[in-house]
Design an enzyme around this catalytic site. Structure first.
Site, short mmCIF file in Angstrom:
data_model
loop_
_atom_site.label_atom_id
_atom_site.label_comp_id
_atom_site.label_asym_id
_atom_site.label_seq_id
_atom_site.Cartn_x
_atom_site.Cartn_y
_atom_site.Cartn_z
CB CYS A 169 155.30 -14.12 113.32
SG CYS A 169 155.53 -14.27 114.58
CB CYS A 182 152.34 -14.74 115.42
SG CYS A 182 154.44 -13.78 115.60
CG ASP A 183 149.94 -15.70 112.79
OD1 ASP A 183 149.82 -15.86 114.15
OD2 ASP A 183 150.77 -15.62 112.11
#
Ligand code: NDP
Length: 312
Positions: A137, A140-141
């Site tokens: 992701c 997300c990261d």
């Protein structure tokens, strides 16, 4: 064997199911979340979540989902940490859910929020280094890879989108594609956008064989099928796997309509093709796939269920 009748059966214990449970339970509807085993969904396999509003300094994924569950429990939501094997019934006769624990649950309405699972390459080294430089992701990261060299695996639209997004942070992004430029899957426009980005380098006919490193990513061993040769990309510090997601909908076959890829077909956002069966989160949404959008869709499905039960 245990038998119970609920106003709402919520299938799935991730952010969409738990948000829906907070709303239906707070509306005094007798709610059961069949939350899966292991429970909690994709958030349980992430580390820090920095983009869920309300947490100034971020929050660990497992803590966020556990907080949502405690919040639902505060309003007397019932939980069964079991996997759904089968669902049947109609709004008229009531719905029946059978689980892998041998329990049968009955409900007047259903919210399906069983999510989707990111596909992985299936390498031991990939699983060992998950959340230690390997992610599925970018939203997300990506932030954790400022000024680093990273690689994205995949040749579809998601890989193009993730690679382009990651150039905001990374100094260089390799896109590793097992096909050729002519046979890669991405749409023309997404491919073109990525190709025009000077930070992105495409590497075709290439598969990842091993993620190198002990407690963080220190390179990739790759195989090039044109050259029939293995080599090491030693400058890579992070790997994003973007080879597709699989919706968790196998148990729904024949019960409600699914699209070609197995995602639930929905009308008017939260309505499935069957009266009384609502849908929330990644199980019907391949596009946004965020904890906050899953929660938002869970809220919307719960409001529609509350209305449906009041009218029926
Ligand atoms: P896709 O199934 O479209 O693409 C998956 C890609 O991963 C393919 O290139 C596939 O290669 C590759 N792949 C699969 N398994 C492996 C493996 N083991 N090793 C290496 N490569 C592998 O999935 P996406 O997630 O990209 O997209 C899903 C849907 O969402 C699509 O319909 C897409 O259009 C849509 N989407 C739309 C966006 C937008 O419009 N903004 C953004 C993101 C997604 P191969 O072709 O060889 O199978």
């Amino acid at each position: 064997m245990q038998e119970s009748i609920f106003d709402v059966l919520i299938l799935g214990g991730g952010p969409s199911g738990l948000t829906a449970a907070i709303y239906t339970s707070r509306a005094m509807l007798n709610t059961l979340v069949v939350a899966g085993n292991p429970t909690g969904g994709q958030l349980t396999t992430t580390t820090e979540v920095e983009n869920f509003p309300g947490f100034t300094h971020g929050i660990q994924g497992p803590e966020l989902v556990s907080n949502m569950r405690m919040q639902a429990e505060r309003f007397n939501t019932n939980f069964a940490d079991e996997n759904v094997l089968k669902i049947s019934g109609t709004a008229k006769t009531g719905f029946v859910v059978e689980t892998d624990a041998g329990n049968i649950y009955k409900g007047r309405s259903v919210i399906v929020a069983t999510g989707a699972t990111a596909k992985w390459l299936g390498l031991e080294s990939e699983q060992r280094l998950k959340s230690k430089g390997v992610s599925a992701c970018a939203t997300c990261d990506g932030f954790f890879f400022k000024n680093k060299v990273i690689a994205v695996v995949g040749g579809g639209d998601a890989a193009m989108e993730e690679a382009t997004f990651l150039t905001k942070f990374a100094s260089k992004v390799y896109v590793l594609i097992r096909n050729t430029e002519a046979t890669m899957k991405a749409s023309k426009i997404m491919k073109q956008r990525a190709m025009e980005n000077s930070k992105i380098q495409f590497v075709f006919s290439t598969e990842v064989k091993e993620v190198l490193g002990v407690d963080h990513v220190e390179g990739l061993k790759v195989f090039n099928s044109d050259k029939n040769a293995e080599s090491v990309l030693s400058d890579i510090q992070g790997l994003f796997v973007a080879i597709g997601h699989e919706p968790n909908t196998k148990f729904l076959n024949g019960f409600i309509d699914l699209d070609q890829k197995g995602y639930i077909k929905s009308n008017d956002i939260t309505h499935s093709t069957k009266d009384g069966v609502f849908v929330a989160g990644d199980v019907a949404d391949y596009r946004y796939r965020q904890a906050i959008t899953a929660s938002g869709l869970g809220c919307m499905a719960s409001l529609d269920v509350i209305k449906f039960l009041a009218e029926n």
